[in-house]
Design a protein around this motif. Structure first.
Motif, PDB file in Angstrom:
ATOM      1  N   PRO A 290      51.260  43.648  54.780  1.00 35.07           N
ATOM      2  CA  PRO A 290      52.547  43.443  55.465  1.00 35.07           C
ATOM      3  C   PRO A 290      53.396  42.358  54.819  1.00 35.07           C
ATOM      4  O   PRO A 290      54.624  42.380  54.952  1.00 35.07           O
ATOM      5  CB  PRO A 290      52.117  43.057  56.891  1.00 35.07           C
ATOM      6  N   ALA A 291      52.769  41.420  54.133  1.00 36.33           N
ATOM      7  CA  ALA A 291      53.529  40.324  53.520  1.00 36.33           C
ATOM      8  C   ALA A 291      54.218  40.745  52.231  1.00 36.33           C
ATOM      9  O   ALA A 291      55.261  40.191  51.865  1.00 36.33           O
ATOM     10  CB  ALA A 291      52.614  39.134  53.257  1.00 36.33           C
ATOM     11  N   THR A 292      53.644  41.702  51.510  1.00 36.79           N
ATOM     12  CA  THR A 292      54.186  42.084  50.206  1.00 36.79           C
ATOM     13  C   THR A 292      54.771  43.497  50.185  1.00 36.79           C
ATOM     14  O   THR A 292      55.502  43.851  49.252  1.00 36.79           O
ATOM     15  CB  THR A 292      53.100  41.998  49.126  1.00 36.79           C
ATOM     16  N   GLY A 293      54.405  44.313  51.166  1.00 33.91           N
ATOM     17  CA  GLY A 293      54.838  45.711  51.151  1.00 33.91           C
ATOM     18  C   GLY A 293      54.131  46.524  50.096  1.00 33.91           C
ATOM     19  O   GLY A 293      54.566  47.630  49.757  1.00 33.91           O
ATOM     20  N   ARG A 294      53.022  45.995  49.567  1.00 31.97           N
ATOM     21  CA  ARG A 294      52.310  46.658  48.482  1.00 31.97           C
ATOM     22  C   ARG A 294      50.832  46.839  48.831  1.00 31.97           C
ATOM     23  O   ARG A 294      50.304  46.149  49.717  1.00 31.97           O
ATOM     24  CB  ARG A 294      52.416  45.834  47.180  1.00 31.97           C
ATOM     25  N   VAL A 295      50.202  47.731  48.112  1.00 31.67           N
ATOM     26  CA  VAL A 295      48.753  47.896  48.210  1.00 31.67           C
ATOM     27  C   VAL A 295      48.116  47.050  47.117  1.00 31.67           C
ATOM     28  O   VAL A 295      48.522  47.106  45.959  1.00 31.67           O
ATOM     29  CB  VAL A 295      48.347  49.373  48.053  1.00 31.67           C
ATOM     30  N   HIS A 296      47.111  46.273  47.515  1.00 27.25           N
ATOM     31  CA  HIS A 296      46.430  45.376  46.573  1.00 27.25           C
ATOM     32  C   HIS A 296      44.961  45.773  46.507  1.00 27.25           C
ATOM     33  O   HIS A 296      44.170  45.388  47.367  1.00 27.25           O
ATOM     34  CB  HIS A 296      46.569  43.921  47.015  1.00 27.25           C
ATOM     35  N   THR A 297      44.602  46.543  45.499  1.00 26.23           N
ATOM     36  CA  THR A 297      43.195  46.902  45.319  1.00 26.23           C
ATOM     37  C   THR A 297      42.445  45.721  44.718  1.00 26.23           C
ATOM     38  O   THR A 297      43.058  44.778  44.200  1.00 26.23           O
ATOM     39  CB  THR A 297      43.063  48.129  44.409  1.00 26.23           C
ATOM     40  N   SER A 298      41.115  45.764  44.822  1.00 22.14           N
ATOM     41  CA  SER A 298      40.276  44.767  44.149  1.00 22.14           C
ATOM     42  C   SER A 298      39.485  45.467  43.057  1.00 22.14           C
ATOM     43  O   SER A 298      38.949  46.559  43.271  1.00 22.14           O
ATOM     44  CB  SER A 298      39.302  44.123  45.146  1.00 22.14           C
ATOM     45  N   PHE A 299      39.420  44.854  41.888  1.00 26.67           N
ATOM     46  CA  PHE A 299      38.687  45.438  40.761  1.00 26.67           C
ATOM     47  C   PHE A 299      37.346  44.722  40.601  1.00 26.67           C
ATOM     48  O   PHE A 299      37.306  43.520  40.319  1.00 26.67           O
ATOM     49  CB  PHE A 299      39.498  45.325  39.468  1.00 26.67           C
ATOM     50  N   GLY A 300      36.273  45.486  40.806  1.00 27.77           N
ATOM     51  CA  GLY A 300      34.939  44.955  40.594  1.00 27.77           C
ATOM     52  C   GLY A 300      34.629  44.935  39.113  1.00 27.77           C
ATOM     53  O   GLY A 300      34.591  45.977  38.459  1.00 27.77           O
ATOM     54  N   GLN A 301      34.396  43.751  38.584  1.00 29.98           N
ATOM     55  CA  GLN A 301      34.181  43.605  37.146  1.00 29.98           C
ATOM     56  C   GLN A 301      32.709  43.682  36.774  1.00 29.98           C
ATOM     57  O   GLN A 301      32.374  43.907  35.611  1.00 29.98           O
ATOM     58  CB  GLN A 301      34.773  42.267  36.694  1.00 29.98           C
TER      59      GLN A 301
ATOM     60  N   ILE B 172      46.775  41.452  38.061  1.00 30.38           N
ATOM     61  CA  ILE B 172      47.035  42.830  38.487  1.00 30.38           C
ATOM     62  C   ILE B 172      46.854  42.954  40.001  1.00 30.38           C
ATOM     63  O   ILE B 172      47.676  43.562  40.694  1.00 30.38           O
ATOM     64  CB  ILE B 172      46.099  43.809  37.752  1.00 30.38           C
ATOM     65  N   GLU B 173      45.754  42.391  40.501  1.00 31.73           N
ATOM     66  CA  GLU B 173      45.502  42.461  41.945  1.00 31.73           C
ATOM     67  C   GLU B 173      46.608  41.749  42.715  1.00 31.73           C
ATOM     68  O   GLU B 173      47.041  42.210  43.783  1.00 31.73           O
ATOM     69  CB  GLU B 173      44.148  41.819  42.260  1.00 31.73           C
TER      70      GLU B 173
ATOM     71  N   LYS C 242      57.965  37.028  27.216  1.00 29.88           N
ATOM     72  CA  LYS C 242      58.585  36.533  28.451  1.00 29.88           C
ATOM     73  C   LYS C 242      59.275  37.676  29.224  1.00 29.88           C
ATOM     74  O   LYS C 242      60.397  37.518  29.725  1.00 29.88           O
ATOM     75  CB  LYS C 242      59.572  35.410  28.155  1.00 29.88           C
ATOM     76  N   LEU C 243      58.569  38.801  29.305  1.00 29.96           N
ATOM     77  CA  LEU C 243      59.109  39.967  30.008  1.00 29.96           C
ATOM     78  C   LEU C 243      58.745  39.916  31.488  1.00 29.96           C
ATOM     79  O   LEU C 243      57.779  39.263  31.897  1.00 29.96           O
ATOM     80  CB  LEU C 243      58.576  41.253  29.379  1.00 29.96           C
ATOM     81  N   ARG C 244      59.507  40.649  32.290  1.00 32.14           N
ATOM     82  CA  ARG C 244      59.249  40.727  33.736  1.00 32.14           C
ATOM     83  C   ARG C 244      58.387  41.938  34.096  1.00 32.14           C
ATOM     84  O   ARG C 244      58.079  42.155  35.265  1.00 32.14           O
ATOM     85  CB  ARG C 244      60.577  40.789  34.493  1.00 32.14           C
ATOM     86  N   THR C 245      58.014  42.720  33.100  1.00 34.13           N
ATOM     87  CA  THR C 245      57.134  43.871  33.321  1.00 34.13           C
ATOM     88  C   THR C 245      55.798  43.423  33.905  1.00 34.13           C
ATOM     89  O   THR C 245      55.233  42.418  33.465  1.00 34.13           O
ATOM     90  CB  THR C 245      56.911  44.620  31.996  1.00 34.13           C
ATOM     91  N   LEU C 246      55.306  44.182  34.879  1.00 30.69           N
ATOM     92  CA  LEU C 246      54.028  43.884  35.528  1.00 30.69           C
ATOM     93  C   LEU C 246      53.014  44.986  35.258  1.00 30.69           C
ATOM     94  O   LEU C 246      53.348  46.177  35.306  1.00 30.69           O
ATOM     95  CB  LEU C 246      54.207  43.766  37.048  1.00 30.69           C
TER      96      LEU C 246
END
Length: 913
Positions: free
Chosen positions: A635-646, A525-526, A856-860
């Motif tokens: 900048p490399a992905t154009g996305r926000v990448h949160t971190s999940f503390g487990q 997910i991250e 084998k879906l492309r859903t994320l």
């Protein structure tokens, strides 16, 4: 009245360091500041009997004042090394002595103290602040007193006037005039305390002094006029902020029973022999050090800490050494693995080195492989790409078992270099979390708690604050000691925790079948991230800015004059003196309050308070979300990448950080619009799948109450059904107000709401609210029985459990302090529901990801927020995913009530709700 005792720990730390002689242990460890602060705490504890208390320290890093004024505290010298070495053991001693300890990132200790003292006064709790800081004199009022144990000084209102010549409400004006050289805040040149007091006596306030600035002659008057532009900023800098969002409320700051074993261990290490004798102990002789011996599992808390023997650690600098270790890695039954990196952002940090540890008979062999140390004079290291390519088959092999501490982070680092880490079979972070969720899980704490080892800290090798260097600049020999030790100690901790888990089948299953697989899903997910439309957020910021300005103009028009909407003093003057609005409540100093609760009450009948509330709400949205989120796009992905503390929340819930995407407000249209910037790519849709009323359903399952079970089984509106039971009407006759009251009761009981709290929530008197609650328990006796039985179980075992066996420890359940004991009892009732909900959403994540992989879906899967999963779905997969989610998530557990999942679809996150 109850009392809150707050200690300005940062103030006392420096003063004790400079006031006491250079005390040290036989090994040379400095202890003077520790002894001084602990002595003061013992005096305070004896002199001030408090219901609530805390020691507050400044956190590391910048604060908001640094953003306002770059020169703020910029010229302060770095903390002396001998003082810095005492900070962490001091914190350990304070916590072991039963004192809550607070450090809030991004703010100063003064602001934490100011906020807590204000909250206490509002709750009818007297506050004693122990400090030597003159800035805190501004907080003194009829409920707040300052004490200084070093000078034996007590400052109430009269004391402040006697010491400074001005009352507490003029301390900010006074400090803005004289300045604060220790903080780098300039005052008016040539204006000392006497002049400042004279001016304030003459004109009454800083605003009035400014208004009469042209009348003040001489050089000092000229200096004042030159300083007028800076004064507003000076006032901001010296004003203690009193409305911060804090991680704990006043009533959660309850003292705990001292940890006698931990204190004995610390006093022995620090050689505080008198205090150790008070505990009935004697300083033990130093523990013998054998070559890399693996300690057995301790039967109790260790009594002394020793450093691991690092003499056998190896630094891999040539091909022969690498060949030898590759052969050993390939045949080892378990390898402890760790990475060292250029930073802490898991998506962007680069690999600097890798460490390994392997058990060999009665010892642990460890090594560090440096790959990216780049300082001048660094030794020649093996070629990065070629060496990583040689390691890649082992790293990517699922048949080569690997162990680590928080390996989700290391997975990201390897992924940044095109390596997919596989074969993770153990993680000490998760082992500790499952066994002891209420304790710290960092490797240093685990090593000390379970192996009696004192480890090298990250700060030890990289420095602190502005002096911190990148790990790539750390000397290779020093880096090898630190990194190899991490791998070594991780293996040692694993050998202690592994048998403890094996002895508890439920906890073993929770760790093996839930937490370890969830770490894999969280990594994915991250890595996926969520797509952000920066232009939408920029547009929203612009719109919010214009709305904020318009609201400010409208508010000033309603007031009939310009004023600072963020100034409680100016606002109170306009609302109560000029407009004559009724005073709802008063501040601790006796003036009319303008807090949010007051404004909400006044907004029911008057337009200006309503405008003020709207202004505050929009300003918070802009500053916290629409301005900041675009800056966090990778900048490399154009996305926000949160971190999940487990391993953060004791209930098992995940925690989103950097950025926190779990707390985006959705109660207002403007807040909900922020979610509209979380978008799907072209030819995709955002799908949201959310458990409906999950904690109420868990309550029905746990309580086994027939009426609640029936309501959920029949698919009824449970709030309407509850309202019918409480108010004695048929469901169809329930009014909207009755349903709202029932909803508040249904959810409020989960969180231990009292009759007083219910009365405030639904606008009735306390007796009526109590009657509603009595009727509720009469109609739902299973709920009342569950609550009483849960309290009894908690008192007997010291913990409660979720449906799936997660343990939620309650150390205060047998406290002699009624407030702390009742708080633990409320937690005992709530924790199984929150914890079970956390376990369910984790099971749902596993079920959904396994299904996506099998199909084998492309859903994320891109987000997990409380009881909701957010997915990014290609248009051609939308129908199958939409149909599958309710079945997958609803089928992860068989409770006594059905698990209902609501699915929404849209072009963005907001539209999917």
């Amino acid at each position: 009245m109850p009392t809150l005792l707050l200690v300005d720990g940062s103030s006392y730390l420096y003063r004790a360091f400079h006031a006491l002689p250079d005390l040290r242990t036989a090994a040379g460890e400095p202890t003077g500041a520790i002894r001084g602060v602990l002595s003061m705490l013992r005096v305070l504890e004896a002199d001030y009997k408090s219901d609530y208390r805390a020691v507050v320290f400044d956190a590391k890093g910048k604060t908001f004042r640094d953003d306002w004024y770059p020169e703020y505290k910029a010229h302060r010298p770095s903390m002396p090394e001998d003082l810095a070495a005492q900070v962490e053991p001091l914190h350990e001693c304070i916590r072991a002595a039963g004192w809550p300890l607070l450090m809030v990132t991004g703010v100063e200790a003064d602001d934490v103290i100011g906020t807590l003292s204000t909250q206490a006064a509002a709750a009818g709790i007297d506050c004693v602040i122990s400090t030597g800081d003159k800035d805190l004199a501004q907080l003194v009022n009829q409920h707040v007193t300052l004490v200084n144990t070093m000078s034996n000084e007590t400052l109430d209102r009269a004391g402040v006037i006697n010491k400074f010549g001005v009352p507490p409400e003029r301390i900010v004006d006074y400090l803005a005039l004289v300045g604060d050289t220790s903080d780098g805040v300039p005052g008016v040149s040539k204006v000392g305390p006497k002049t400042a007091v004279k001016w304030l006596d003459t004109w009454g306030s800083l605003d009035a002094i400014v208004a009469h600035a042209s009348e003040i002659g001489g050089a000092v008057g000229e200096n004042l006029r030159k300083h007028l532009d800076f004064l507003p900023l000076g006032v901001k800098l010296v004003t203690v902020v009193c409305d911060l969002p804090l991680p704990q409320t006043v009533t959660e700051l309850t003292p705990q029973a001292p940890d006698q074993d931990k204190l004995a261990e610390l006093y022995a290490r620090l050689e505080f022999k008198g205090w150790l004798r008070e505990l009935g102990g004697e300083a033990p002789p130093p523990a013998p050090r054998t070559k890399a011996a693996v300690p057995p599992a301790p039967t109790s808390e260790p009594t002394a800490h020793v450093e691991p023997d690092r003499s056998g650690y190896q630094c891999i600098l040539d091909a022969t050494q690498l060949d030898d270790w590759l052969a050993r890695l390939d045949t080892a039954t378990l390898v402890s693995l760790d990475t060292e990196t250029t930073g802490l952002d898991p998506m962007q940090a680069q690999l600097v080195g890798i460490s390994f540890a392997i058990a060999a008979d009665d010892r642990v062999d460890a090594a560090y492989l440096p790959l990216g140390h780049s300082y001048a004079g660094a030794p020649t290291q093996l070629p990065f790409a070629e060496t990583l390519a040689r390691l890649k088959p082992w790293l990517e092999s699922a048949q080569r078992p690997k162990l680590g501490q928080h390996l989700k982070y290391d997975r990201h680092i390897f992924a940044n270099h095109g390596v997919q880490l596989r074969g993770i079979v153990e993680d000490t972070l998760l082992q500790s979390y499952v066994l002891e969720s209420d304790k710290p899980h960092d490797l240093g704490s685990l090593a000390a708690r379970h192996c009696a080892l004192k480890t090298i800290s990250y700060d030890d090798v990289t420095g602190k604050g502005t002096n911190r260097i990148s790990f790539s600049q750390v000397e290779v020999a020093r880096a090898a000691e630190y990194a190899a030790e991490d791998a070594d100690v991780t293996l040692r901790v694993h050998r202690v925790l592994r048998p403890q888990l094996a002895a508890e089948p439920q906890l073993e299953s929770l760790y093996r079948d839930l937490e370890l697989p969830v770490a894999e899903v969280l990594f994915r997910i991250e890595r996926n991230g969520v797509l952000i439309d920066a232009a939408t957020l920029v547009q929203q910021s612009d719109e919010l800015g214009r709305k904020i300005m318009a609201l400010e103009a409208e508010a000033q028009q309603l007031a009939g004059q310009p004023f600072n909407l963020n100034s409680p003093k100016q606002l109170a003057e306009i609302l109560f003196n000029q407009l004559g609005l009724p005073v709802v409540k008063k501040t601790p100093s006796g003036g009319p309050s303008t807090d949010e609760e007051v404004l909400e009450k006044l907004a029911e009948d008057y337009p200006l308070p309503k405008k003020i509330l709207e202004h505050r709400s929009l300003a918070k949205l802009k500053n916290t979300y629409t301005d900041k989120l675009p800056k966090m796009i990778n900048p490399a992905t154009g996305r926000v990448h949160t971190s999940f503390g487990q391993a953060t929340a004791v209930t098992g819930r995940l925690a989103s950080t950097d950025p926190n995407l779990q707390n985006i407000p959705i109660r207002t249209p403007e807040g909900r619009r922020i979610r509209s910037a979380f978008v799907a790519p072209e030819n995709h849709r955002i799908v949201s799948a959310d458990y409906s009323q999950i904690e109420l359903r868990i309550m029905a399952h746990l309580s086994d109450d027939p009426r609640l079970l029936e309501a959920f089984a029949q698919g009824e509106d449970v709030h309407r059904a509850t309202a019918g039971e409480i108010f004695g009407v048929t469901p169809i006759e329930v009014s909207s107000e009755q349903r709202r009251a029932a909803k508040v009761i249904n959810f409020g009981l989960i969180y231990g709401m009292s009759a007083f709290g219910l009365a405030r929530q639904i606008g009735v008197d306390r007796s009526a609210a109590a009657a509603y609650m009595d009727r509720y328990f009469a109609r739902y006796p299973g709920v009342a029985r569950y609550m009483e039985e849960t309290r009894a179980i908690a008192r007997d075992k010291g913990y409660v459990e979720t449906v799936f066996g997660r343990r939620l420890w309650l150390p205060e359940i047998k406290s002699s302090n009624a407030g702390r004991r009742q708080g633990a009892e409320r937690a005992a009732i709530n924790a199984p529901m929150q914890g079970t909900a956390a376990d369910l959403i984790k099971r749902a994540m596993l079920a959904v990801q396994d299904w996506l992989d099998a199909q084998k879906l492309r859903t994320l899967m891109v987000l997990q927020v409380h009881d909701e999963l957010v997915l990014e779905v290609p248009d051609e997969e939308l129908t199958i995913v939409d149909a599958a989610l309710p079945k997958l998530m609803g089928g992860v557990a068989k409770l006594k009530v059905p698990l209902l999942v609501e699915v929404g679809v849209g072009a963005n996150w907001d539209a999917a709700h």
